[in-house]
Design a protein around this motif. Structure first.
Motif, PDB file in Angstrom:
ATOM      1  N   ILE A   1       0.884  -1.199  -0.001  1.00 58.99           N
ATOM      2  CA  ILE A   1       0.268   0.164   0.140  1.00 58.99           C
ATOM      3  C   ILE A   1       0.878   1.227  -0.152  1.00 58.99           C
ATOM      4  N   TYR A   2       0.589   2.147  -0.985  1.00 61.38           N
ATOM      5  CA  TYR A   2       1.180   3.436  -0.868  1.00 61.38           C
ATOM      6  C   TYR A   2       0.118   4.497  -1.096  1.00 61.38           C
ATOM      7  N   SER A   3      -0.060   5.453   0.129  1.00 57.14           N
ATOM      8  CA  SER A   3      -0.924   6.529   0.230  1.00 57.14           C
ATOM      9  C   SER A   3       0.030   7.749   0.496  1.00 57.14           C
ATOM     10  N   PRO A   4      -0.429   8.958  -0.325  1.00 58.18           N
ATOM     11  CA  PRO A   4       0.393  10.125   0.033  1.00 58.18           C
ATOM     12  C   PRO A   4       0.059  10.729   1.343  1.00 58.18           C
ATOM     13  N   CYS A   5      -1.140  10.249   2.082  1.00 59.75           N
ATOM     14  CA  CYS A   5      -1.272  10.992   3.240  1.00 59.75           C
ATOM     15  C   CYS A   5      -0.855  10.184   4.418  1.00 59.75           C
ATOM     16  N   ILE A   6       0.005   9.300   3.930  1.00 60.53           N
ATOM     17  CA  ILE A   6       0.827   8.486   5.219  1.00 60.53           C
ATOM     18  C   ILE A   6       2.377   9.038   5.109  1.00 60.53           C
ATOM     19  N   GLN A   7       2.571   9.906   5.727  1.00 58.35           N
ATOM     20  CA  GLN A   7       3.879  10.567   5.729  1.00 58.35           C
ATOM     21  C   GLN A   7       4.219  11.377   7.120  1.00 58.35           C
ATOM     22  N   GLU A   8       5.455  11.778   7.422  1.00 65.16           N
ATOM     23  CA  GLU A   8       5.864  12.455   8.613  1.00 65.16           C
ATOM     24  C   GLU A   8       5.139  13.751   8.662  1.00 65.16           C
ATOM     25  N   LYS A   9       4.917  14.402   9.776  1.00 56.86           N
ATOM     26  CA  LYS A   9       4.150  15.632   9.743  1.00 56.86           C
ATOM     27  C   LYS A   9       5.295  16.770   9.400  1.00 56.86           C
ATOM     28  N   GLU A  10       6.444  16.655   9.511  1.00 56.91           N
ATOM     29  CA  GLU A  10       7.182  17.699   9.044  1.00 56.91           C
ATOM     30  C   GLU A  10       7.196  17.671   7.491  1.00 56.91           C
ATOM     31  N   GLU A  11       7.044  16.715   6.815  1.00 61.84           N
ATOM     32  CA  GLU A  11       7.068  16.821   5.317  1.00 61.84           C
ATOM     33  C   GLU A  11       5.729  17.173   4.528  1.00 61.84           C
ATOM     34  N   LEU A  12       4.766  17.404   5.491  1.00 65.63           N
ATOM     35  CA  LEU A  12       3.462  17.788   4.848  1.00 65.63           C
ATOM     36  C   LEU A  12       3.858  19.095   4.573  1.00 65.63           C
TER      37      LEU A  12
ATOM     38  N   HIS B   1      -7.678  15.077   5.699  1.00 64.63           N
ATOM     39  CA  HIS B   1      -8.472  14.000   6.064  1.00 64.63           C
ATOM     40  C   HIS B   1      -7.553  12.946   5.823  1.00 64.63           C
ATOM     41  N   PHE B   2      -7.507  11.691   6.523  1.00 63.56           N
ATOM     42  CA  PHE B   2      -6.831  10.509   6.438  1.00 63.56           C
ATOM     43  C   PHE B   2      -5.537  10.645   6.621  1.00 63.56           C
ATOM     44  N   PHE B   3      -4.996  11.512   7.148  1.00 69.22           N
ATOM     45  CA  PHE B   3      -3.549  11.803   7.173  1.00 69.22           C
ATOM     46  C   PHE B   3      -3.061  10.981   8.564  1.00 69.22           C
ATOM     47  N   MET B   4      -1.888  10.399   8.569  1.00 70.57           N
ATOM     48  CA  MET B   4      -1.308   9.644   9.674  1.00 70.57           C
ATOM     49  C   MET B   4       0.123   9.459   9.343  1.00 70.57           C
ATOM     50  N   THR B   5       0.996   9.274  10.242  1.00 70.47           N
ATOM     51  CA  THR B   5       2.515   8.975  10.058  1.00 70.47           C
ATOM     52  C   THR B   5       2.445   7.559   9.835  1.00 70.47           C
TER      53      THR B   5
END
Length: 660
Positions: free
Chosen positions: A261-272, A538-542
């Motif tokens: 699974i790859y989702s753009p909204c799974i990333q570190e907060k600093e990268e947002l 929405h749907f953002f998570m580390t």
């Protein structure tokens, strides 16, 4: 053994005492079966259906075919429902296309959504009824009306898919795009669904196992049917395998799904990246009539970063704001000039255009553009009803005053128009005459771009979905693209080349969240009030949080499913042991009863034998002396006469002693 026997006896006593509740359960069962057969087969009278043998086929080949068709209809309905829900961002465009074909405005998208919901619910209900009938081992018979309806549903789905593939192929891009953001949550939801499904599935598998064991224990008593029993064992084991193996394989795949699974909204907060800014699409079309000054003023109040519109040119060279290729939808042209209702907007003079009402359609309930738009106040209704078609100069004055950027689509005039070849130069002259700061203009038209660069060097030129080489050659650093095509055509390449990206048309929060997580610079939207309220996607998570949820849910679900399996397995084994104990207890009871009967028969025979004659063996002490006749002696003697040898009689005689 005594404890088990006492439990069985107590259960029997309780069953004898609860005759009323037993009758009530039977009555409810009748209603239950009548409801199932009535809904599935339209048999609304209770019939004692002959239950199918466990392991045998549930229905005829014809019914098997329609069961397969029913499953296909449900899958297609669920897929189309999911597709239509995911493409809700395109509902207005769908309604507009249907309006161009039919000439009447209606919420066709909501009608289609309701249609797919009804079909999905209908086919799902039939599937559930069929499963419940199978649980009761009642032969399936789908009524002819249901068969016709599910066949019609499949044909409609096929027709709609063909239409979508041929005329609206981009809709499938939205479905694929939605999985990029929803895939982690779909994964977690599927695991929870598998835990729920494991309960009835384990009950059925354990029940089949109990049937296998009970049938094997009885095989020794029915040697004549051994071949038949072994065939049943094979069927039951195959049924267990057909149910349990797919469940286990699907569960394993779900456990390993996050690896792919790859989702753009799974990333570190600093990268947002920063939140994208908003271009108001034709103003604020949910708060005022599109492409009117009221709509643009409302968008400024809502905090729009820029204003987006569409420009046509009248016969007398006046640029004005209009989107459609005729005036039927957004003006009262049918009432004022019905004979010219289908004419191109550029075929009118500005005098005729300025006299049209461009807002009455917006306040009518039958022609309001959006299903989810807020109701207008009386003041806004009155203001909207008095709107007219504005000139481009009016919009430029508002943007100049409020320091807002302007981007627009410029439609070329039809043939024989006086500005057919010089319409770009006319629009540039109008912009320069407004004295607006040139950097506030996002120049989108591609025609005669060299002239525009020469006359207005401060304009920010915007490209389409061009290649990086072409953008570099034409010195363009901003692109305005459809969100559906961007995410499937090299987003990373544009970001690597430092190209600023504006997406259109983004109305749904999940698409805006995807754009935010993908570091998109701006979006064109109709829904500024809702999107502006988002403080994070929405749907953002580390990644660490998602991994923790993934591992935790996998472990918890595995433990719960194992516990459910163990519980039902243990319960079935317990019931099997109780049945065996009950069978052993009944066997021992019947054996003791037969022994007692034999002893009573022997005792009655000896008690009624005549006394010994002289010369026989002496009396043996310890035997009772009585002259009484044992009750039932004649009956026993009759049995002995009819069936000699059934009771062994001792050869020794008994000599009575007479006391004086």
């Amino acid at each position: 053994m005594p404890r088990r026997v006492s439990r069985i006896e107590s259960r029997r006593k309780e069953g004898e005492q609860d005759d009323d509740s037993w009758i009530t359960r039977i009555f409810n069962y009748k209603c239950y079966i009548t409801f199932l057969t009535g809904c599935y087969s339209c048999h609304w009278k209770f019939v004692r259906w002959e239950k199918t043998k466990l392991g045998s086929c549930c229905c005829t080949r014809r019914e098997q075919f329609f069961c397969t068709v029913l499953v296909i209809a449900f899958i297609m309905s669920a897929f189309m429902l999911f597709t239509w829900i995911e493409t809700s961002n395109e509902y207005f465009g769908f309604n507009w296309v249907v309006f161009l074909v039919t000439g009447s405005w209606f919420f066709w998208s909501i009608l289609m959504l309701s249609f797919f919901i009804i079909l999905t619910a209908y086919t799902l209900l039939l599937l559930i009824l069929g499963i419940l009938l199978l649980r009761e081992r009642i032969e399936l018979y789908l009524h002819t009306c249901h068969k016709i309806l599910i066949l019609v549903a499949i044909l409609l789905h096929i027709l709609l898919m063909v239409v979508l593939f041929k005329f609206w192929n981009e809709r499938w891009l939205v479905v694929g795009l939605s999985l990029k953001i929803f895939a982690p949550y779909v994964h977690l939801s599927c695991i929870i669904l598998m835990v729920i499904i494991s309960w009835p599935l384990t009950i059925y598998v354990a029940y089949l196992e109990r049937e296998v064991r009970i049938r094997r224990s009885r095989t020794s008593y029915y040697q004549k049917e051994s071949l038949k029993k072994y065939n049943i064992f094979t069927r039951l084991r195959a049924l267990q395998l057909a149910i349990g193996l797919p469940f286990i394989l699907i569960l394993i795949c779900l456990y390993a799904m996050p690896l792919g699974i790859y989702s753009p909204c799974i990333q570190e907060k600093e990268e947002l990246g920063p939140k994208p800014v908003f271009f108001a699409h034709r103003g604020s079309p949910m708060a005022g009539p599109e492409n009117t000054m009221m709509a643009f003023e409302k968008s400024v109040e809502e905090g729009a970063y820029g204003l987006e519109t569409d420009v046509h040119l009248s016969v007398d060279q006046v640029p004005f704001l209009m989107h459609d290729y005729d005036l039927r939808r957004t003006t009262n042209i049918r009432e004022v000039m019905p004979e010219a209702a289908f004419n191109h907007p550029s075929s009118f003079t500005w005098h005729n255009l300025s006299n049209l009402n461009a807002g009455e359609w917006f306040v009518r309930p039958a022609t309001r553009p959006y299903f989810n738009m807020d109701y207008l106040t009386e003041e806004d209704k009155k203001r909207a009803s008095n709107q007219s078609i504005p000139q481009l100069a009016d919009l430029l004055n508002l943007a100049k005053k409020e320091k807002k950027f302007v981007i627009f689509d410029l439609f070329g005039p039809p043939p024989k128009h006086p500005l057919r070849n010089t319409y770009v130069r006319r629009v540039v002259s109008v912009i320069l005459a407004s004295k607006i700061e040139q950097h506030l203009i996002f120049w989108l038209p591609g025609h005669d771009r060299d002239y525009v660069r020469y006359m207005a060097p401060g304009f920010q030129h915007v490209g389409r979905l061009f290649s990086i080489e072409r953008l570099t050659k034409e010195n363009i650093s901003i692109i305005n693209v459809d969100y559906k095509r961007l995410f499937h055509n090299g987003l990373k390449d544009y970001k690597a080349a430092n190209i600023n990206i504006n997406l259109y048309l983004v109305n749904e929060p999940w698409i805006f969240s995807l754009a935010w997580c993908s570091r998109i610079n701006s979006v064109t939207t109709d829904n500024i009030p809702i999107l502006s309220q988002l403080t994070r996607p929405h749907f953002f998570m580390t990644p660490r949080f998602y991994m923790a949820i993934w591992v935790l849910l996998d472990i918890v679900s595995a433990v719960i499913i194992s516990a459910i399996f163990y519980f039902h397995w243990w319960r079935e084994l317990k019931e099997e042991k109780l049945l065996e104990a009950s069978r052993t207890f009944r066997g021992s009871q019947s054996l003791s009863v037969s022994v007692e009967q034999n002893e009573d028969q022997e005792a009655s025979h000896l008690a009624n034998k005549p006394p010994n004659r002289v010369g026989d063996k002496p009396w043996t002490p310890g035997l009772p002396i009585t002259n009484k006749t044992h009750p039932g002696t004649s009956h026993v003697e009759g049995l002995l006469e009819k069936k000699p040898g059934s009771v062994k009689i001792a050869k020794s005689a008994v000599t009575p002693v007479v006391r004086t």
